[in-house]
Design an enzyme around this catalytic site. Structure first.
Site, mmCIF file in Angstrom:
data_model
loop_
_atom_site.group_PDB
_atom_site.id
_atom_site.type_symbol
_atom_site.label_atom_id
_atom_site.label_comp_id
_atom_site.label_asym_id
_atom_site.label_seq_id
_atom_site.Cartn_x
_atom_site.Cartn_y
_atom_site.Cartn_z
ATOM 1 N N CYS A 35 0.824 -1.216 0.000
ATOM 2 C CA CYS A 35 0.000 0.000 0.000
ATOM 3 C C CYS A 35 0.853 1.259 0.000
ATOM 4 O O CYS A 35 0.344 2.342 -0.242
ATOM 5 C CB CYS A 35 -0.946 0.002 1.199
ATOM 6 N N ASP A 37 2.268 2.670 2.559
ATOM 7 C CA ASP A 37 2.196 3.463 3.794
ATOM 8 C C ASP A 37 3.487 3.330 4.605
ATOM 9 O O ASP A 37 4.113 2.277 4.620
ATOM 10 C CB ASP A 37 1.006 3.014 4.648
ATOM 11 N N CYS A 60 -2.996 5.464 5.640
ATOM 12 C CA CYS A 60 -4.456 5.455 5.666
ATOM 13 C C CYS A 60 -4.985 5.751 7.077
ATOM 14 O O CYS A 60 -4.228 5.801 8.044
ATOM 15 C CB CYS A 60 -4.956 4.097 5.199
ATOM 16 N N CYS A 104 -2.616 -2.751 8.737
ATOM 17 C CA CYS A 104 -2.279 -1.398 9.207
ATOM 18 C C CYS A 104 -1.844 -1.459 10.675
ATOM 19 O O CYS A 104 -0.918 -0.745 11.083
ATOM 20 C CB CYS A 104 -3.470 -0.464 9.050
HETATM 21 FE FE1 FES Z 1 -1.659 -0.044 4.270
HETATM 22 FE FE2 FES Z 1 -3.381 1.003 5.927
HETATM 23 S S1 FES Z 1 -3.719 0.502 3.844
HETATM 24 S S2 FES Z 1 -1.282 0.634 6.265
#
Ligand code: FES
Length: 127
Positions: A35, A37, A60, A104
């Site tokens: 993702c 992040d 996110c 996450c």
């Molecule tokens: Fe990857 Fe939240 S979508 S950390």
């Protein structure tokens, strides 16, 4: 049922312990390649206890809420306790996360462990 619990929304909108500790004793940075992040944790440790903790998360809503909750869970705790923190405990403290958002909370667990490992290795260098 709403996608996110009230607690997730609260910690997302009003993150606790957001920011940087300039003279941190341990810093951990982790990311999720899928993702994109990124989460960074800063620890201030005195006498084996986490005196202060701050985070920066580029990610996110669940990642921000997970970091915020994780900092609340470890603040004032011994390092050995913080090392045991699991993503499950973070997700439970947030009254749950959707299955596809559980990774996450894994970032929060990993960021804390990485910051503690950084602290431990710096400590060894100073001996
Ligand atoms: Fe990857 Fe939240 S979508 S950390």
């Amino acid at each position: 049922m709403a996608l996110y619990s009230e607690k997730v929304m609260d910690h997302f909108r009003n993150p606790r312990n957001l920011g940087v500790i300039e003279d941190a004793d341990g810093i951990g940075e982790v990311g999720n390649a899928k993702c994109g992040d990124i989460m960074k944790m800063y620890l201030k440790i005195k006498g084996g206890v986490i005196e202060d903790v701050k985070f920066e998360t580029f990610g996110c809503a669940s990642a921000i809420a997970s970091s915020s909750m994780a900092t609340e869970l470890i603040k004032g705790q011994p390092v050995s306790e913080a090392m045991q923190l699991t993503n499950k405990a973070v997700a439970e403290a947030l009254d749950g996360l959707p299955d596809y958002k559980l990774h996450c909370s894994v970032l929060a667990e990993e960021a804390i462990k990485s910051a503690i490992e950084d602290y431990e290795s710096k400590k060894k260098q100073n001996i």
